[in-house]
Scaffold this active site. Structure first.
Site, mmCIF file in Angstrom:
data_model
loop_
_atom_site.group_PDB
_atom_site.id
_atom_site.type_symbol
_atom_site.label_atom_id
_atom_site.label_comp_id
_atom_site.label_asym_id
_atom_site.label_seq_id
_atom_site.Cartn_x
_atom_site.Cartn_y
_atom_site.Cartn_z
ATOM 1 N N HIS A 21 0.838 -1.209 0.000
ATOM 2 C CA HIS A 21 0.000 0.000 0.000
ATOM 3 C C HIS A 21 0.872 1.257 0.000
ATOM 4 O O HIS A 21 0.599 2.218 -0.722
ATOM 5 C CB HIS A 21 -0.894 0.047 1.241
ATOM 6 C CG HIS A 21 -1.958 -1.011 1.317
ATOM 7 N ND1 HIS A 21 -2.116 -1.825 2.408
ATOM 8 C CD2 HIS A 21 -2.937 -1.370 0.442
ATOM 9 C CE1 HIS A 21 -3.151 -2.635 2.215
ATOM 10 N NE2 HIS A 21 -3.665 -2.392 1.029
ATOM 11 N N LYS A 45 -15.837 -7.178 5.535
ATOM 12 C CA LYS A 45 -15.042 -8.240 6.152
ATOM 13 C C LYS A 45 -14.959 -7.881 7.631
ATOM 14 O O LYS A 45 -15.053 -6.710 7.978
ATOM 15 C CB LYS A 45 -13.620 -8.265 5.584
ATOM 16 C CG LYS A 45 -13.562 -8.232 4.058
ATOM 17 C CD LYS A 45 -12.145 -7.879 3.575
ATOM 18 C CE LYS A 45 -12.138 -7.501 2.101
ATOM 19 N NZ LYS A 45 -10.914 -6.829 1.660
ATOM 20 N N ARG A 94 -1.743 -5.710 -8.542
ATOM 21 C CA ARG A 94 -0.592 -6.565 -8.252
ATOM 22 C C ARG A 94 -0.379 -7.614 -9.321
ATOM 23 O O ARG A 94 0.716 -7.902 -9.740
ATOM 24 C CB ARG A 94 -0.789 -7.295 -6.918
ATOM 25 C CG ARG A 94 -0.519 -6.438 -5.745
ATOM 26 C CD ARG A 94 -1.160 -7.012 -4.539
ATOM 27 N NE ARG A 94 -2.613 -6.928 -4.661
ATOM 28 C CZ ARG A 94 -3.453 -7.164 -3.685
ATOM 29 N NH1 ARG A 94 -2.999 -7.523 -2.516
ATOM 30 N NH2 ARG A 94 -4.742 -7.048 -3.866
ATOM 31 N N SER A 132 -3.000 -7.744 2.995
ATOM 32 C CA SER A 132 -3.189 -7.622 4.445
ATOM 33 C C SER A 132 -3.542 -8.968 5.070
ATOM 34 O O SER A 132 -3.136 -9.264 6.196
ATOM 35 C CB SER A 132 -4.296 -6.608 4.747
ATOM 36 O OG SER A 132 -3.963 -5.355 4.208
HETATM 37 P P1 ADP Z 1 -9.889 -3.469 -0.701
HETATM 38 O O1 ADP Z 1 -10.656 -4.206 0.356
HETATM 39 O O2 ADP Z 1 -10.567 -2.248 -1.224
HETATM 40 O O3 ADP Z 1 -9.305 -4.337 -1.788
HETATM 41 P P2 ADP Z 1 -7.214 -3.291 0.330
HETATM 42 O O4 ADP Z 1 -6.740 -2.587 1.539
HETATM 43 O O5 ADP Z 1 -7.073 -4.788 0.324
HETATM 44 O O6 ADP Z 1 -8.701 -2.849 0.133
HETATM 45 O O7 ADP Z 1 -6.517 -2.713 -0.950
HETATM 46 C C1 ADP Z 1 -6.621 -1.375 -1.326
HETATM 47 C C2 ADP Z 1 -5.965 -1.193 -2.677
HETATM 48 O O8 ADP Z 1 -4.575 -1.450 -2.571
HETATM 49 C C3 ADP Z 1 -6.474 -2.134 -3.776
HETATM 50 O O9 ADP Z 1 -6.454 -1.433 -4.998
HETATM 51 C C4 ADP Z 1 -5.446 -3.234 -3.788
HETATM 52 O O10 ADP Z 1 -5.376 -3.852 -5.079
HETATM 53 C C5 ADP Z 1 -4.194 -2.450 -3.483
HETATM 54 N N1 ADP Z 1 -3.167 -3.269 -2.861
HETATM 55 C C6 ADP Z 1 -3.276 -4.100 -1.810
HETATM 56 N N2 ADP Z 1 -2.094 -4.709 -1.529
HETATM 57 C C7 ADP Z 1 -1.210 -4.249 -2.449
HETATM 58 C C8 ADP Z 1 0.173 -4.505 -2.732
HETATM 59 N N3 ADP Z 1 0.880 -5.396 -2.030
HETATM 60 N N4 ADP Z 1 0.735 -3.844 -3.747
HETATM 61 C C9 ADP Z 1 0.001 -2.978 -4.480
HETATM 62 N N5 ADP Z 1 -1.289 -2.691 -4.304
HETATM 63 C C10 ADP Z 1 -1.896 -3.318 -3.299
#
Ligand code: ADP
Length: 164
Positions: A21, A45, A94, A132
């Protein structure tokens, strides 16, 4: 490269924020004049951390970055983005597995608010396997996640799981 004078919103669950992130936030900061990291309060979630814990962790992890603010929002992202007068929604991509869902969301969001552009940024390849959920799994069973998350998040994870 001069920055676009645009307001970008980077929405997500961030339960908790990872180095993946952060990589996306840094890229967004280099492109847009201001970036709001927006933590969703939608309880789709069951999160490990409360919204305010997630906001605090992001604030600490981004404190050295200029023009980044952290907020929370509830309800539809595009309603919130319109209210904030955002120009851009930033999402991270990703791998191909992210693509289908993100593609669908981006097109629905374009129908809802056609003036707001979704921009996809790719993190450094060393973060493409991170999310996460995997970080929480590893931390829960005492694995070392120090290279996956910022220091403050690492401490919070240890604290959260210490009695398990
Ligand atoms: P959501 O529940 O909206 O997917 P996340 O916190 O899981 O929320 O992810 C927020 C954004 O960050 C999404 O666009 C996700 O694809 C991106 N993201 C999550 N992990 C990574 C990572 N390791 N590298 C790049 N982008 C990421």
């Amino acid at each position: 490269m001069p920055k676009e004078k645009k307001l970008a919103i980077y929405p997500g669950t961030f339960d908790p924020i990872t180095n993946g992130h952060l990589d996306i936030i840094q890229r967004a900061v280099s492109l847009f004049e201001s970036v709001i990291v927006a933590v969703t309060t939608n309880p789709s979630k069951a999160p490990l951390f409360t919204v305010s814990e997630r906001v605090n962790m992001i604030e600490e992890a981004t404190s050295k970055l200029e023009n980044v603010t952290v907020e929370n929002f509830s309800g539809l992202l595009m309603h919130y983005a319109e209210k904030r007068n955002a120009d851009v929604i930033v999402r991270g991509l990703r791998a191909i597995t992210d693509f289908e869902y993100e593609f669908q969301m981006a097109l629905v969001n374009r129908k809802l608010a056609g003036d707001i552009v979704t921009v996809f940024l790719m993190p450094n390849e060393k973060y493409t396997y991170l999310n996460s959920t995997i970080v929480k799994e590893v931390a829960k069973f005492d694995g070392d996640v120090s290279s996956f998350v910022p220091q403050n998040v690492h401490e919070n994870l240890i604290d959260r799981f210490k009695n398990e």
